[in-house]
Scaffold this motif. Structure first.
Motif, PDB file in Angstrom:
ATOM      1  N   UNK A 116     -20.750  36.804 -41.935  1.00 42.52           N
ATOM      2  CA  UNK A 116     -19.752  34.927 -42.497  1.00 42.52           C
ATOM      3  C   UNK A 116     -19.198  34.143 -41.456  1.00 42.52           C
ATOM      4  N   UNK A 117     -19.581  34.991 -40.085  1.00 39.48           N
ATOM      5  CA  UNK A 117     -18.958  33.719 -39.070  1.00 39.48           C
ATOM      6  C   UNK A 117     -19.773  33.045 -38.965  1.00 39.48           C
ATOM      7  N   UNK A 118     -21.466  33.482 -38.696  1.00 35.82           N
ATOM      8  CA  UNK A 118     -23.137  33.393 -39.013  1.00 35.82           C
ATOM      9  C   UNK A 118     -22.504  31.769 -40.074  1.00 35.82           C
ATOM     10  N   UNK A 119     -21.934  31.841 -41.367  1.00 38.75           N
ATOM     11  CA  UNK A 119     -21.711  31.002 -41.969  1.00 38.75           C
ATOM     12  C   UNK A 119     -21.109  29.673 -41.580  1.00 38.75           C
ATOM     13  N   UNK A 120     -20.139  29.962 -41.395  1.00 35.38           N
ATOM     14  CA  UNK A 120     -19.175  29.337 -40.910  1.00 35.38           C
ATOM     15  C   UNK A 120     -19.669  28.252 -39.994  1.00 35.38           C
ATOM     16  N   UNK A 121     -19.977  28.783 -38.762  1.00 39.05           N
ATOM     17  CA  UNK A 121     -20.759  28.554 -37.807  1.00 39.05           C
ATOM     18  C   UNK A 121     -22.190  27.424 -38.589  1.00 39.05           C
ATOM     19  N   UNK A 122     -22.872  27.433 -39.370  1.00 35.94           N
ATOM     20  CA  UNK A 122     -24.329  27.562 -39.875  1.00 35.94           C
ATOM     21  C   UNK A 122     -23.436  25.830 -40.563  1.00 35.94           C
ATOM     22  N   UNK A 123     -22.338  25.720 -41.283  1.00 38.32           N
ATOM     23  CA  UNK A 123     -21.817  24.741 -41.930  1.00 38.32           C
ATOM     24  C   UNK A 123     -21.088  23.942 -41.089  1.00 38.32           C
ATOM     25  N   UNK A 124     -20.214  24.502 -40.414  1.00 41.20           N
ATOM     26  CA  UNK A 124     -19.688  23.639 -39.378  1.00 41.20           C
ATOM     27  C   UNK A 124     -20.905  22.375 -38.954  1.00 41.20           C
ATOM     28  N   UNK A 125     -21.663  23.352 -38.483  1.00 43.74           N
ATOM     29  CA  UNK A 125     -22.752  22.534 -37.522  1.00 43.74           C
ATOM     30  C   UNK A 125     -23.159  21.079 -38.710  1.00 43.74           C
ATOM     31  N   UNK A 126     -23.008  21.833 -40.057  1.00 41.93           N
ATOM     32  CA  UNK A 126     -23.983  20.894 -40.954  1.00 41.93           C
ATOM     33  C   UNK A 126     -22.895  20.044 -41.309  1.00 41.93           C
ATOM     34  N   UNK A 127     -21.381  20.327 -41.228  1.00 37.55           N
ATOM     35  CA  UNK A 127     -20.582  19.398 -40.905  1.00 37.55           C
ATOM     36  C   UNK A 127     -20.452  17.942 -40.671  1.00 37.55           C
ATOM     37  N   UNK A 128     -20.972  18.498 -38.803  1.00 34.58           N
ATOM     38  CA  UNK A 128     -20.404  18.042 -37.991  1.00 34.58           C
ATOM     39  C   UNK A 128     -21.470  16.374 -38.112  1.00 34.58           C
ATOM     40  N   UNK A 129     -22.871  17.332 -38.321  1.00 37.31           N
ATOM     41  CA  UNK A 129     -23.971  16.341 -38.836  1.00 37.31           C
ATOM     42  C   UNK A 129     -23.508  14.826 -39.885  1.00 37.31           C
ATOM     43  N   UNK A 130     -23.453  15.686 -40.537  1.00 38.57           N
ATOM     44  CA  UNK A 130     -22.770  14.530 -41.901  1.00 38.57           C
ATOM     45  C   UNK A 130     -21.722  13.788 -41.952  1.00 38.57           C
ATOM     46  N   UNK A 131     -21.024  13.852 -40.380  1.00 40.30           N
ATOM     47  CA  UNK A 131     -20.004  13.259 -40.883  1.00 40.30           C
ATOM     48  C   UNK A 131     -20.474  12.320 -39.239  1.00 40.30           C
ATOM     49  N   UNK A 132     -21.299  12.838 -38.072  1.00 40.47           N
ATOM     50  CA  UNK A 132     -22.061  11.870 -37.948  1.00 40.47           C
ATOM     51  C   UNK A 132     -22.238  10.673 -38.116  1.00 40.47           C
ATOM     52  N   UNK A 133     -23.369  11.434 -39.054  1.00 39.68           N
ATOM     53  CA  UNK A 133     -24.424  10.456 -39.752  1.00 39.68           C
ATOM     54  C   UNK A 133     -23.380   9.195 -40.269  1.00 39.68           C
ATOM     55  N   UNK A 134     -22.588   9.686 -41.316  1.00 37.75           N
ATOM     56  CA  UNK A 134     -21.609   8.887 -42.275  1.00 37.75           C
ATOM     57  C   UNK A 134     -21.142   7.389 -40.764  1.00 37.75           C
ATOM     58  N   UNK A 135     -20.515   8.279 -39.820  1.00 46.54           N
ATOM     59  CA  UNK A 135     -19.581   7.380 -38.727  1.00 46.54           C
ATOM     60  C   UNK A 135     -20.730   6.203 -38.288  1.00 46.54           C
ATOM     61  N   UNK A 136     -22.496   6.610 -38.378  1.00 45.84           N
ATOM     62  CA  UNK A 136     -23.414   5.699 -37.635  1.00 45.84           C
ATOM     63  C   UNK A 136     -23.196   4.791 -38.766  1.00 45.84           C
ATOM     64  N   UNK A 137     -22.550   4.856 -39.770  1.00 47.31           N
ATOM     65  CA  UNK A 137     -23.824   4.314 -40.875  1.00 47.31           C
ATOM     66  C   UNK A 137     -22.144   2.506 -40.789  1.00 47.31           C
ATOM     67  N   UNK A 138     -21.008   3.045 -40.425  1.00 46.69           N
ATOM     68  CA  UNK A 138     -20.103   2.297 -41.188  1.00 46.69           C
ATOM     69  C   UNK A 138     -19.935   1.557 -39.623  1.00 46.69           C
ATOM     70  N   UNK A 139     -20.466   2.607 -37.903  1.00 45.41           N
ATOM     71  CA  UNK A 139     -20.117   1.434 -37.052  1.00 45.41           C
ATOM     72  C   UNK A 139     -21.723   0.910 -37.102  1.00 45.41           C
ATOM     73  N   UNK A 140     -22.575   1.262 -38.005  1.00 41.05           N
ATOM     74  CA  UNK A 140     -22.927  -0.028 -37.850  1.00 41.05           C
ATOM     75  C   UNK A 140     -23.395  -1.238 -38.805  1.00 41.05           C
ATOM     76  N   UNK A 141     -22.301  -0.595 -39.898  1.00 41.71           N
ATOM     77  CA  UNK A 141     -22.025  -2.026 -41.017  1.00 41.71           C
ATOM     78  C   UNK A 141     -20.533  -3.221 -40.171  1.00 41.71           C
ATOM     79  N   UNK A 142     -20.022  -2.514 -39.639  1.00 36.09           N
ATOM     80  CA  UNK A 142     -19.381  -3.656 -38.022  1.00 36.09           C
ATOM     81  C   UNK A 142     -20.092  -4.627 -37.416  1.00 36.09           C
ATOM     82  N   UNK A 143     -21.248  -3.981 -37.378  1.00 37.37           N
ATOM     83  CA  UNK A 143     -21.971  -4.974 -36.106  1.00 37.37           C
ATOM     84  C   UNK A 143     -22.606  -5.800 -37.006  1.00 37.37           C
ATOM     85  N   UNK A 144     -23.169  -5.847 -38.342  1.00 37.24           N
ATOM     86  CA  UNK A 144     -23.991  -7.193 -38.933  1.00 37.24           C
ATOM     87  C   UNK A 144     -22.823  -7.928 -40.009  1.00 37.24           C
TER      88      UNK A 144
END
Length: 236
Positions: free
Chosen positions: A208-236
């Protein structure tokens, strides 16, 4: 040029991960307030397996909901092939695949040190939990034939974009559950004389905890990619 932001895919991912993390939280809360930890290995007295199964079913329904808009991209031949994967024969094949995966996980548990001549029910519950976290969602999403293709690292040609997103997220659950269950074995031989050290409690909690850590890692990657998209939008 700023990267394109796929709002539907991001929503699907975040809802999926929310279900996964909520499931782990519910299971851990249930285990915390349960009076007898030994019931974790009982198929009839523990609610962990039904909770996890309900969670995986909800994630499949979520993928189905988001894949409706992608169905138009499939050709007639692909739709026919998809339909054939949900025939009575293929459904029976999916159930057989589930059974074989459960037996395989039980065999691996025994090879790694689970009791051979006792604790049959506990080994079955642990193996069933691992099958639910790894095989069940793919079988429910793609049918028996499609799940078998995925097991052999071959992606079905009728898969939609949303289903592909779900498969990527299922991967984090599967890896986290397997690694967590294996890591949970570390505390079993320690001479701490605690009730929760009894087999298969550390392995179930570890999965159960392994699932939680795996999903937290996936969530952090998604949020990081989303933040990058919005930061790049502001630059253009």
């Amino acid at each position: 040029m700023a990267p394109k932001f796929d709002q539907q895919k991001t929503k699907h991912q975040l809802f999926h991960l929310s279900i996964s993390l909520a499931t782990v939280l519910i299971c851990m809360t249930y285990l915390q307030f349960q009076q007898n930890w030994t019931n974790v290995g009982s198929i009839w007295k523990s609610l962990v397996v039904p909770i996890v199964f309900t969670s995986e079913l909800l994630k499949v329904l979520l993928a189905r909901y988001y894949s409706h808009s992608d169905d138009n991209s499939l050709t007639q031949k692909q739709r026919q092939k998809r339909a054939s994967y949900f025939s009575i024969r293929e459904i029976c094949g999916g159930l057989l695949l589930q059974f074989l995966c459960t037996v395989l996980y039980a065999f691996i548990c025994i090879i790694l040190g689970a009791p051979v001549l006792q604790n049959y029910e506990q080994t079955f519950v642990l193996a069933l939990l691992l099958a639910l976290e790894t095989t069940t969602p793919t079988v429910l999403l793609l049918g028996g034939g499609g799940a078998l293709q995925v097991c052999f690292c071959e992606k079905p040609d009728f898969i939609t974009k949303s289903e592909n997103t779900a498969l990527e997220l299922f991967k984090y659950n599967a890896i986290g559950a397997i690694m967590g269950a294996w890591a949970g074995s570390v505390v079993a031989p320690l001479d701490w004389d605690r009730d929760w050290q009894a087999y298969p409690i550390p392995n179930v909690v570890g999965a159960l905890l392994g699932c939680a850590l795996g999903n937290i890692y996936a969530c952090s990657r998604i949020l990081y990619a989303t933040a990058n998209v919005f930061l790049n939008r502001k630059r253009y």
